[in-house]
Enzyme design. Sequence first.
Site, PDB file in Angstrom:
ATOM      1  CG  ASP A 100      -1.584 -41.047 101.276  1.00 26.97           C
ATOM      2  OD1 ASP A 100      -1.050 -41.232 102.391  1.00 26.97           O
ATOM      3  OD2 ASP A 100      -2.271 -41.911 100.697  1.00 26.97           O
ATOM      4  CG  ASP A 148       0.972 -45.555  93.136  1.00 23.39           C
ATOM      5  OD1 ASP A 148       1.820 -46.013  93.926  1.00 23.39           O
ATOM      6  OD2 ASP A 148       0.217 -46.266  92.452  1.00 23.39           O
ATOM      7  CB  VAL A 149       5.908 -44.350  96.239  1.00 30.94           C
ATOM      8  CG1 VAL A 149       5.687 -43.082  97.056  1.00 30.94           C
ATOM      9  CG2 VAL A 149       5.365 -45.578  96.954  1.00 30.94           C
ATOM     10  CG  ASN A 191       5.559 -42.513 106.493  1.00 30.72           C
ATOM     11  OD1 ASN A 191       5.998 -43.123 107.473  1.00 30.72           O
ATOM     12  ND2 ASN A 191       4.266 -42.444 106.216  1.00 30.72           N
ATOM     13  CE1 TYR A 218       6.265 -52.660 106.422  1.00 28.18           C
ATOM     14  CE2 TYR A 218       7.025 -53.612 108.486  1.00 28.18           C
ATOM     15  CZ  TYR A 218       6.627 -52.519 107.745  1.00 28.18           C
ATOM     16  OH  TYR A 218       6.602 -51.278 108.331  1.00 28.18           O
ATOM     17  CB  ALA A 249       4.055 -46.044 115.882  1.00 29.84           C
TER      18      ALA A 249
END
Length: 264
Positions: free
Chosen positions: A51, A79-80, A106, A172, A205
Amino acid sequence: MSGLSVAPAPIPGHGLLTGRAAVITAAAGTGIGSATARRLLAEGADVVVSDWHERRLAETATELAAEFPDRRVAAIACDVQSTEQVNALVQGAAEALGRIDIMVNNAGLGGETPVVDMTDEQWDRVLDITLNGTFRCTRAALGYFRAAGHGGVIVNNASVLGWRAQHGQAHYAAAKAGVMALTRCSAVEAAELGVRINAVAPSIARHAFLDKVSSTELLDRLSEREAFGRAAEPWEVAATIAMLASDYTSYLTGEVVSVSSQRA
């Protein structure tokens, strides 16, 4: 009211991933990522959780290690949005666990802004984390699997918004539709490496962080539209990810599995 209108308790593990090593991005906190780490551990895997938020990541790793003392749990901040950090994550995970068998992408970022009011910065940030981040992690994982020569599995977290429209979610939805396309195309390429790539597409979710950053009215309305009249529990999405990572889906690749009654 059906029995499934009340969320069931998490099911016990069945050893689906015994001996496997997994990496999960955006795994800190209370959402699908941490639930996936917990589910993969319950199914027998060792995990590296990752994360960008280092404090929450350390807390999550400590909690998981205490809950699963017989499994290996490591934490690597990443950090992606950074290719260098993503490459370091994959290399570090392979060193920490001895190998990687499963990569769960994810990481994603949402928001609620109409297109007419959306800035370039809002659009770019959501696309860069959600779509480009998944690409960076997929590329790094495939590079590892090609060099290792033992195959593997990648599971991406998409969304039903990749199929359907929702007000204020253009950035998104576009990113998640891109994740779906990336999943299909990369799966065709990865087959020759012995790698399967699939995605889950949850509808909603609910967890503590989502309730904090979204309006209760919106979440209640979306939840009520579902077939069971409730949102999914994060563990229910995580269980589907575990299935896709397991040998039960050995002939499944390039697919997007809707974890919802609301595919379109």
